[in-house]
Design a protein around this motif. Structure first.
Motif, PDB file in Angstrom:
ATOM      1  N   LEU A  14       0.830  -1.209   0.000  1.00 54.49           N
ATOM      2  CA  LEU A  14       0.000   0.000   0.000  1.00 54.49           C
ATOM      3  C   LEU A  14       0.862   1.256   0.000  1.00 54.49           C
ATOM      4  O   LEU A  14       0.563   2.223  -0.709  1.00 54.49           O
ATOM      5  CB  LEU A  14      -0.957  -0.019   1.187  1.00 54.49           C
ATOM      6  CG  LEU A  14      -2.012  -1.120   1.121  1.00 54.49           C
ATOM      7  CD1 LEU A  14      -2.710  -1.269   2.467  1.00 54.49           C
ATOM      8  CD2 LEU A  14      -3.005  -0.864   0.015  1.00 54.49           C
ATOM      9  N   ALA A  15       1.947   1.251   0.753  1.00 55.92           N
ATOM     10  CA  ALA A  15       2.866   2.400   0.761  1.00 55.92           C
ATOM     11  C   ALA A  15       3.476   2.605  -0.620  1.00 55.92           C
ATOM     12  O   ALA A  15       3.649   3.744  -1.074  1.00 55.92           O
ATOM     13  CB  ALA A  15       3.957   2.199   1.808  1.00 55.92           C
ATOM     14  N   ASN A  28      -9.016  14.764  -5.748  1.00 54.15           N
ATOM     15  CA  ASN A  28     -10.106  13.844  -5.464  1.00 54.15           C
ATOM     16  C   ASN A  28      -9.698  12.517  -6.081  1.00 54.15           C
ATOM     17  O   ASN A  28      -9.094  12.487  -7.149  1.00 54.15           O
ATOM     18  CB  ASN A  28     -11.415  14.318  -6.095  1.00 54.15           C
ATOM     19  CG  ASN A  28     -11.901  15.605  -5.488  1.00 54.15           C
ATOM     20  OD1 ASN A  28     -11.765  15.832  -4.297  1.00 54.15           O
ATOM     21  ND2 ASN A  28     -12.466  16.478  -6.300  1.00 54.15           N
ATOM     22  N   SER A  29     -10.022  11.413  -5.423  1.00 48.84           N
ATOM     23  CA  SER A  29      -9.605  10.095  -5.894  1.00 48.84           C
ATOM     24  C   SER A  29     -10.826   9.187  -6.017  1.00 48.84           C
ATOM     25  O   SER A  29     -11.744   9.261  -5.204  1.00 48.84           O
ATOM     26  CB  SER A  29      -8.611   9.497  -4.900  1.00 48.84           C
ATOM     27  OG  SER A  29      -8.249   8.197  -5.269  1.00 48.84           O
ATOM     28  N   LEU A  30     -10.817   8.334  -7.027  1.00 51.19           N
ATOM     29  CA  LEU A  30     -11.886   7.362  -7.236  1.00 51.19           C
ATOM     30  C   LEU A  30     -11.279   5.973  -7.240  1.00 51.19           C
ATOM     31  O   LEU A  30     -10.364   5.686  -8.013  1.00 51.19           O
ATOM     32  CB  LEU A  30     -12.595   7.631  -8.572  1.00 51.19           C
ATOM     33  CG  LEU A  30     -13.647   6.607  -8.995  1.00 51.19           C
ATOM     34  CD1 LEU A  30     -14.781   6.549  -7.984  1.00 51.19           C
ATOM     35  CD2 LEU A  30     -14.163   6.947 -10.387  1.00 51.19           C
ATOM     36  N   ALA A  42      -5.596   3.955   2.229  1.00 53.82           N
ATOM     37  CA  ALA A  42      -4.200   4.397   2.165  1.00 53.82           C
ATOM     38  C   ALA A  42      -4.074   5.728   1.430  1.00 53.82           C
ATOM     39  O   ALA A  42      -3.350   6.629   1.871  1.00 53.82           O
ATOM     40  CB  ALA A  42      -3.335   3.328   1.490  1.00 53.82           C
ATOM     41  N   ILE A  43      -4.778   5.877   0.333  1.00 55.07           N
ATOM     42  CA  ILE A  43      -4.733   7.112  -0.453  1.00 55.07           C
ATOM     43  C   ILE A  43      -5.418   8.259   0.285  1.00 55.07           C
ATOM     44  O   ILE A  43      -5.005   9.412   0.198  1.00 55.07           O
ATOM     45  CB  ILE A  43      -5.385   6.890  -1.839  1.00 55.07           C
ATOM     46  CG1 ILE A  43      -4.541   5.935  -2.686  1.00 55.07           C
ATOM     47  CG2 ILE A  43      -5.637   8.205  -2.572  1.00 55.07           C
ATOM     48  CD1 ILE A  43      -3.256   6.488  -3.217  1.00 55.07           C
ATOM     49  N   VAL A  47      -5.087  12.859   0.218  1.00 55.66           N
ATOM     50  CA  VAL A  47      -5.904  13.621  -0.733  1.00 55.66           C
ATOM     51  C   VAL A  47      -7.092  14.276  -0.026  1.00 55.66           C
ATOM     52  O   VAL A  47      -7.390  13.971   1.127  1.00 55.66           O
ATOM     53  CB  VAL A  47      -6.406  12.730  -1.889  1.00 55.66           C
ATOM     54  CG1 VAL A  47      -5.253  12.136  -2.674  1.00 55.66           C
ATOM     55  CG2 VAL A  47      -7.334  11.635  -1.385  1.00 55.66           C
ATOM     56  N   LYS A  48      -7.759  15.155  -0.740  1.00 52.60           N
ATOM     57  CA  LYS A  48      -8.918  15.861  -0.196  1.00 52.60           C
ATOM     58  C   LYS A  48     -10.117  14.931  -0.015  1.00 52.60           C
ATOM     59  O   LYS A  48     -10.811  14.996   0.991  1.00 52.60           O
ATOM     60  CB  LYS A  48      -9.281  17.023  -1.124  1.00 52.60           C
ATOM     61  CG  LYS A  48     -10.475  17.836  -0.688  1.00 52.60           C
ATOM     62  CD  LYS A  48     -10.675  19.080  -1.538  1.00 52.60           C
ATOM     63  CE  LYS A  48     -10.945  18.724  -2.974  1.00 52.60           C
ATOM     64  NZ  LYS A  48     -11.307  19.880  -3.806  1.00 52.60           N
ATOM     65  N   LEU A  49     -10.371  14.070  -1.013  1.00 52.40           N
ATOM     66  CA  LEU A  49     -11.568  13.236  -1.003  1.00 52.40           C
ATOM     67  C   LEU A  49     -11.304  11.928  -1.732  1.00 52.40           C
ATOM     68  O   LEU A  49     -10.630  11.922  -2.763  1.00 52.40           O
ATOM     69  CB  LEU A  49     -12.714  13.980  -1.714  1.00 52.40           C
ATOM     70  CG  LEU A  49     -13.999  13.213  -1.907  1.00 52.40           C
ATOM     71  CD1 LEU A  49     -14.770  13.162  -0.602  1.00 52.40           C
ATOM     72  CD2 LEU A  49     -14.837  13.857  -2.998  1.00 52.40           C
TER      73      LEU A  49
END
Length: 68
Positions: A14-15, A28-30, A42-43, A47-49
């Motif tokens: 994950l790192a 923003n991540s999906l 982990a992300i 990140v913001k979202l």
């Protein structure tokens, strides 16, 4: 089960994903097909979202449980 799977929950893996993605605080991540949400979690620290989705309610339930 994905929640306890060494392949999915390995902190080193994950790192490395986070390192390769180089997430930025304003992003923003999906996460599609999040499974138990290990990658999304982990992300999310960087990140913001994060929005995470999966086809099965059981996996979303596991991801929610891991976030608690």
């Amino acid at each position: 089960m994905y929640t306890t799977s060494a392949a999915h929950a390995d902190a080193g893996v994950l790192a490395r994903i986070v390192e390769l993605a180089r997430p930025q605080p304003e992003w923003n991540s999906l996460d599609i097909a999040t499974g138990s949400g290990h990658t999304a979690i982990a992300i999310s620290r960087h990140v913001k979202l994060v929005a995470a989705t999966d086809l099965t309610r059981e996996m979303i339930g596991e991801a929610k449980r891991l976030c608690e």
